[in-house]
Design an enzyme around this catalytic site. Structure first.
Site, PDB file in Angstrom:
ATOM      1  N   TYR A 184       0.832  -1.529  -0.022  1.00  0.00           N
ATOM      2  CA  TYR A 184      -0.521  -0.173   0.147  1.00  0.00           C
ATOM      3  C   TYR A 184       0.325   0.820  -0.135  1.00  0.00           C
ATOM      4  CZ  TYR A 184      -3.459  -3.325   1.674  1.00  0.00           C
ATOM      5  OH  TYR A 184      -4.612  -4.421   1.725  1.00  0.00           O
TER       6      TYR A 184
ATOM      7  N   HIS B 123      -0.055 -11.812   1.437  1.00  0.00           N
ATOM      8  CA  HIS B 123      -0.356 -10.820   1.374  1.00  0.00           C
ATOM      9  C   HIS B 123      -1.140 -11.268   0.107  1.00  0.00           C
ATOM     10  CE1 HIS B 123      -1.397  -7.030   0.083  1.00  0.00           C
ATOM     11  NE2 HIS B 123      -2.543  -7.409  -0.303  1.00  0.00           N
TER      12      HIS B 123
END
Ligand SMILES: NC(=O)c1ccc[n+]([C@@H]2O[C@H](COP(=O)([O-])OP(=O)(O)OC[C@H]3O[C@@H](n4cnc5c(N)ncnc54)[C@H](OP(=O)(O)O)[C@@H]3O)[C@@H](O)[C@H]2O)c1
Length: 249
Positions: free
Chosen positions: A34, A90
């Site tokens: 992010y 992830h």
């Protein structure tokens, strides 16, 4: 309820995290991918809550396989903390690739750099393979779980292993204004967003939702104030399998 921070950067991320913590959020979700860990860390420090009362999650990008420890140390540095509460892979790679990351995750936990380790976007078979080859059960699997993706087999599988399911993207990955959700929301005098969050809770699934609005942050915390009956839960369960048909409960 966790605060999601995807696509929140800079001052927006710092202010959003601070306001969410001050509003009552105690779990903050970010990821190396992010590119906002520094801003999220600044928001955590700007809040009035002691770090020990917060649960901080970040995620390791699978394309960085082989660079786990270096990436984790960078995340800790950017976030400004000594230890993570939860570190997630992830997304899966093939079985050997996922195992390679997971072995480094186990070492990081043993080293005391993270309190708990888990995965994200793994299917039950991929979780099974990880457990079979490492002997270590992920604490959490963070997945898209909303009605569009509803999978009762995944929830049952994870419950039997004691794996917490965290549902990400409860709004952006779902059709909020389906008539089934709207009808139930009107019946309870709640928003469609609150009904979807409550539906996750009825399934024992914690949610990760994002908002930069104080009003929405507060509304999303109010889902403990009402409940859905089993027929309403079942009607929302059926939305995905009904291909978005319009039959109300
Ligand atoms: N593990 C993964 O692979 C993965 C993938 C995707 C996402 N995630 C995590 O899940 C988090 C949430 O997913 P997301 O970012 O896709 O978004 P989301 O939480 O599904 O939806 C966010 C949108 O909903 C709006 N919203 C929130 N509460 C509302 C309310 N009560 N009433 C009206 N609108 C409301 C927000 O607008 P306002 O800001 O105006 O409220 C924003 O536009 C991410 O931020 C990330 O942390 C993880």
């Amino acid at each position: 309820m966790s605060l999601g921070t995807w696509q929140m950067w800079g001052e927006t991320a710092t202010r959003g995290v601070q306001e969410a913590i001050d509003a009552g959020y105690r779990c903050i979700d970010t990821a190396t991918g992010y590119r906002n860990e520094e801003a999220v860390g600044a928001g955590i420090r700007a809040s009035r809550i002691d770090r020990d009362h917060l649960l901080i999650i970040t995620k390791f990008p699978e394309e960085e396989v082989g660079r786990e420890r270096r990436t984790l140390l960078r995340s800790l540095d950017l976030l400004g903390v000594d230890c993570l509460d939860l570190w997630l892979i992830h997304a899966p790679l093939d079985a050997d690739g996922s195992l390679a990351m997971w072995e480094r995750f186990i070492e990081a936990r043993e080293e005391g750099l993270v309190r708990a380790i888990g995965v994200s976007n793994f299917q039950p078979a991929q979780v099974d393979a990880l457990i079979a080859r490492s002997g270590v059960v992920p604490a959490v699997n963070q997945v898209a779980f909303g009605p569009r993706w509803f999978d009762s087999a995944l929830a049952g599988h994870h419950a039997s292993h004691g794996i917490v399911v965290q549902g990400h993207s409860p709004f952006s990955e779902n059709e909020l204004h389906h008539s089934v959700v709207r009808t139930i929301a009107e019946r309870h005098g709640r928003s469609v967003h609150q009904v979807l969050l409550r539906w996750h809770l009825e399934h024992g699934v914690l949610t990760v939702a994002k908002s930069v609005s104080r009003e929405h942050l507060a509304a999303n915390l109010q889902v403990s104030e009402f409940s859905l009956d089993p027929a309403e839960v079942a009607a929302i369960d059926r939305i995905g399998s009904h291909n978005w048909s319009e039959d109300a409960p």
